[in-house]
Write a protein that holds these residues in place. Structure first.
Motif, PDB file in Angstrom:
ATOM      1  N   ASN A   1       1.044  -1.434   0.028  1.00  0.00           N
ATOM      2  CA  ASN A   1       0.000   0.045  -0.102  1.00  0.00           C
ATOM      3  C   ASN A   1       0.744   1.444   0.185  1.00  0.00           C
ATOM      4  OD1 ASN A   1      -2.237   1.474  -0.142  1.00  0.00           O
ATOM      5  ND2 ASN A   1      -2.514   1.768   1.951  1.00  0.00           N
ATOM      6  N   ARG A   2       0.157   2.484  -0.243  1.00  0.00           N
ATOM      7  CA  ARG A   2       0.894   3.849  -0.464  1.00  0.00           C
ATOM      8  C   ARG A   2       0.986   4.481   0.873  1.00  0.00           C
ATOM      9  NH1 ARG A   2      -2.541   7.172  -4.598  1.00  0.00           N
ATOM     10  NH2 ARG A   2      -1.631   8.763  -3.209  1.00  0.00           N
ATOM     11  N   SER A   3      -0.088   4.769   1.639  1.00  0.00           N
ATOM     12  CA  SER A   3      -0.053   5.449   2.571  1.00  0.00           C
ATOM     13  C   SER A   3       0.421   4.894   3.876  1.00  0.00           C
ATOM     14  CB  SER A   3      -0.979   6.492   2.914  1.00  0.00           C
ATOM     15  OG  SER A   3      -2.070   5.862   2.957  1.00  0.00           O
ATOM     16  N   ALA A   4      -0.030   3.440   3.838  1.00  0.00           N
ATOM     17  CA  ALA A   4       0.273   2.673   5.034  1.00  0.00           C
ATOM     18  C   ALA A   4       0.182   1.122   4.505  1.00  0.00           C
ATOM     19  CB  ALA A   4      -1.019   2.884   5.992  1.00  0.00           C
ATOM     20  N   VAL A   5       0.298   0.314   5.194  1.00  0.00           N
ATOM     21  CA  VAL A   5       0.489  -1.147   5.085  1.00  0.00           C
ATOM     22  C   VAL A   5      -0.909  -1.589   4.667  1.00  0.00           C
ATOM     23  CG1 VAL A   5       0.823  -3.569   5.941  1.00  0.00           C
ATOM     24  CG2 VAL A   5       2.307  -1.822   6.581  1.00  0.00           C
ATOM     25  N   ARG A   6      -1.141  -2.239   3.507  1.00  0.00           N
ATOM     26  CA  ARG A   6      -2.545  -2.584   3.116  1.00  0.00           C
ATOM     27  C   ARG A   6      -2.739  -4.079   3.160  1.00  0.00           C
ATOM     28  NH1 ARG A   6      -7.170  -0.293   1.198  1.00  0.00           N
ATOM     29  NH2 ARG A   6      -5.811   1.350   0.676  1.00  0.00           N
ATOM     30  N   TRP A   7      -3.705  -4.422   4.385  1.00  0.00           N
ATOM     31  CA  TRP A   7      -4.151  -5.646   4.624  1.00  0.00           C
ATOM     32  C   TRP A   7      -4.475  -6.013   3.084  1.00  0.00           C
ATOM     33  CZ3 TRP A   7      -2.958  -8.048   9.054  1.00  0.00           C
ATOM     34  CH2 TRP A   7      -2.674  -7.363  10.141  1.00  0.00           C
ATOM     35  N   HIS A   8      -4.609  -7.508   2.751  1.00  0.00           N
ATOM     36  CA  HIS A   8      -5.106  -8.348   1.803  1.00  0.00           C
ATOM     37  C   HIS A   8      -5.531  -9.732   1.929  1.00  0.00           C
ATOM     38  CE1 HIS A   8      -0.651  -8.396   1.028  1.00  0.00           C
ATOM     39  NE2 HIS A   8      -1.135  -9.672   0.341  1.00  0.00           N
ATOM     40  N   THR A   9      -5.872 -10.389   0.807  1.00  0.00           N
ATOM     41  CA  THR A   9      -6.293 -11.773   1.007  1.00  0.00           C
ATOM     42  C   THR A   9      -6.129 -12.278  -0.402  1.00  0.00           C
ATOM     43  OG1 THR A   9      -8.433 -11.570   0.318  1.00  0.00           O
ATOM     44  CG2 THR A   9      -7.897 -11.408   2.806  1.00  0.00           C
ATOM     45  N   HIS A  10      -5.649 -13.623  -0.387  1.00  0.00           N
ATOM     46  CA  HIS A  10      -5.801 -14.069  -1.766  1.00  0.00           C
ATOM     47  C   HIS A  10      -6.934 -15.278  -1.760  1.00  0.00           C
ATOM     48  CE1 HIS A  10      -1.953 -12.155  -2.422  1.00  0.00           C
ATOM     49  NE2 HIS A  10      -1.649 -12.365  -1.384  1.00  0.00           N
ATOM     50  N   PRO A  11      -7.822 -15.345  -2.686  1.00  0.00           N
ATOM     51  CA  PRO A  11      -8.825 -16.151  -2.704  1.00  0.00           C
ATOM     52  C   PRO A  11      -8.604 -17.472  -2.428  1.00  0.00           C
ATOM     53  CG  PRO A  11      -9.430 -14.352  -4.254  1.00  0.00           C
ATOM     54  CD  PRO A  11      -7.772 -14.206  -3.740  1.00  0.00           C
ATOM     55  N   LYS A  12      -7.315 -18.018  -3.225  1.00  0.00           N
ATOM     56  CA  LYS A  12      -6.892 -19.356  -3.272  1.00  0.00           C
ATOM     57  C   LYS A  12      -5.399 -19.511  -2.813  1.00  0.00           C
ATOM     58  CE  LYS A  12      -8.682 -22.270  -4.809  1.00  0.00           C
ATOM     59  NZ  LYS A  12      -9.471 -23.593  -3.824  1.00  0.00           N
ATOM     60  N   GLY A  13      -5.262 -18.448  -1.956  1.00  0.00           N
ATOM     61  CA  GLY A  13      -3.761 -18.706  -1.094  1.00  0.00           C
ATOM     62  C   GLY A  13      -2.612 -18.240  -1.910  1.00  0.00           C
ATOM     63  N   GLN A  14      -1.368 -17.954  -1.037  1.00  0.00           N
ATOM     64  CA  GLN A  14      -0.136 -17.603  -1.758  1.00  0.00           C
ATOM     65  C   GLN A  14       0.861 -18.363  -1.176  1.00  0.00           C
ATOM     66  OE1 GLN A  14       1.194 -13.409  -0.975  1.00  0.00           O
ATOM     67  NE2 GLN A  14       1.204 -13.065  -3.167  1.00  0.00           N
ATOM     68  N   VAL A  15       2.068 -18.372  -1.631  1.00  0.00           N
ATOM     69  CA  VAL A  15       3.265 -19.003  -1.029  1.00  0.00           C
ATOM     70  C   VAL A  15       4.409 -17.722  -1.498  1.00  0.00           C
ATOM     71  CG1 VAL A  15       5.055 -20.678  -1.284  1.00  0.00           C
ATOM     72  CG2 VAL A  15       2.607 -21.415  -1.498  1.00  0.00           C
ATOM     73  N   LEU A  16       4.989 -17.363  -0.184  1.00  0.00           N
ATOM     74  CA  LEU A  16       6.054 -16.847  -0.503  1.00  0.00           C
ATOM     75  C   LEU A  16       7.499 -17.464  -0.196  1.00  0.00           C
ATOM     76  CD1 LEU A  16       4.963 -13.408   1.539  1.00  0.00           C
ATOM     77  CD2 LEU A  16       4.642 -13.891  -0.805  1.00  0.00           C
ATOM     78  N   ILE A  17       8.432 -17.026  -0.819  1.00  0.00           N
ATOM     79  CA  ILE A  17       9.896 -17.814  -0.812  1.00  0.00           C
ATOM     80  C   ILE A  17      10.589 -16.789  -0.685  1.00  0.00           C
ATOM     81  CG2 ILE A  17      11.370 -19.366  -1.673  1.00  0.00           C
ATOM     82  CD1 ILE A  17       8.974 -20.550  -3.464  1.00  0.00           C
ATOM     83  N   VAL A  18      11.415 -16.441   0.526  1.00  0.00           N
ATOM     84  CA  VAL A  18      12.281 -15.578   0.561  1.00  0.00           C
ATOM     85  C   VAL A  18      13.506 -15.697   0.210  1.00  0.00           C
ATOM     86  CG1 VAL A  18      13.273 -13.540   2.442  1.00  0.00           C
ATOM     87  CG2 VAL A  18      10.747 -14.694   2.659  1.00  0.00           C
ATOM     88  N   THR A  19      14.219 -14.935  -0.735  1.00  0.00           N
ATOM     89  CA  THR A  19      15.494 -15.209  -1.554  1.00  0.00           C
ATOM     90  C   THR A  19      16.447 -14.319  -1.000  1.00  0.00           C
ATOM     91  OG1 THR A  19      14.919 -14.002  -3.284  1.00  0.00           O
ATOM     92  CG2 THR A  19      14.375 -16.313  -3.282  1.00  0.00           C
ATOM     93  N   GLU A  20      16.117 -13.207  -0.477  1.00  0.00           N
ATOM     94  CA  GLU A  20      17.049 -12.296   0.156  1.00  0.00           C
ATOM     95  C   GLU A  20      16.711 -11.151   1.250  1.00  0.00           C
ATOM     96  OE1 GLU A  20      19.698  -8.729  -2.091  1.00  0.00           O
ATOM     97  OE2 GLU A  20      18.696 -10.167  -3.423  1.00  0.00           O
ATOM     98  N   GLY A  21      17.537 -10.892   2.039  1.00  0.00           N
ATOM     99  CA  GLY A  21      17.178  -9.739   3.163  1.00  0.00           C
ATOM    100  C   GLY A  21      16.202 -10.145   4.093  1.00  0.00           C
ATOM    101  N   SER A  22      15.410  -9.346   4.758  1.00  0.00           N
ATOM    102  CA  SER A  22      14.440  -9.613   5.643  1.00  0.00           C
ATOM    103  C   SER A  22      13.441  -8.516   5.736  1.00  0.00           C
ATOM    104  CB  SER A  22      15.088  -9.627   7.343  1.00  0.00           C
ATOM    105  OG  SER A  22      15.671  -8.407   7.633  1.00  0.00           O
ATOM    106  N   GLY A  23      12.222  -9.003   6.555  1.00  0.00           N
ATOM    107  CA  GLY A  23      10.952  -8.015   6.585  1.00  0.00           C
ATOM    108  C   GLY A  23      10.000  -8.655   7.475  1.00  0.00           C
TER     109      GLY A  23
END
Length: 142
Positions: free
Chosen positions: A53-75
């Motif tokens: 999101n632009r001015s703040a963190v934007r909550w969101h959903t994924h109707p059928k899910g999502q997978v994140l694979i972190v390849t660098e850094g941290s958050g």
């Protein structure tokens, strides 16, 4: 696609300029949805402080899910009603369908992840309400 072997796994890609990201975020598409794949896959780079999101963190959903694979850094990754958790290179986050969440770089570190996002019909993300900058600051102070 070729990246510098001493830096990121994939090229940084094109800057995301839509209303769903703040700071500098970039996308390199890796796999598009097609007749064989009911998902899209991309490499997302969040520079320090960048997040959904632009001015703040934007909550969101994924109707059928999502997978994140972190390849660098941290958050951070946070599901609604739960504490935020730090995510680092090598982490895999399996986000269940329709779970309200946000993710992005910490205030001081870059975050790069591969996002594998499933489709339900023509939709793969539903953008929701913002989270305050104060809440993002609190997450970064722990």
């Amino acid at each position: 696609m070729t990246a510098d072997p001493n830096t990121s796994l994939f090229p940084k890609g094109e800057k995301l300029t839509n209303d769903y990201f703040t700071g500098n975020a970039y996308l390199t598409p890796l796999v598009a949805r097609d007749k064989n794949n009911e998902y899209a896959m991309g490499n997302v780079t969040f520079e320090p402080g960048a997040r959904t999101n632009r001015s703040a963190v934007r909550w969101h959903t994924h109707p059928k899910g999502q997978v994140l694979i972190v390849t660098e850094g941290s958050g951070f990754y946070q599901e609604k009603g739960k504490p935020a958790r730090r995510i680092n290179k090598g982490d895999v986050v399996n986000i269940p369908e329709a779970v309200e969440h946000w993710h992005g770089a910490s205030a001081t570190n870059k975050l790069v992840h591969i996002a594998i996002t499933n489709y339900q019909g023509d939709d793969n993300v539903v953008w929701l309400t913002p989270v305050s900058d104060d809440d993002y600051t609190k997450v970064n102070s722990h």
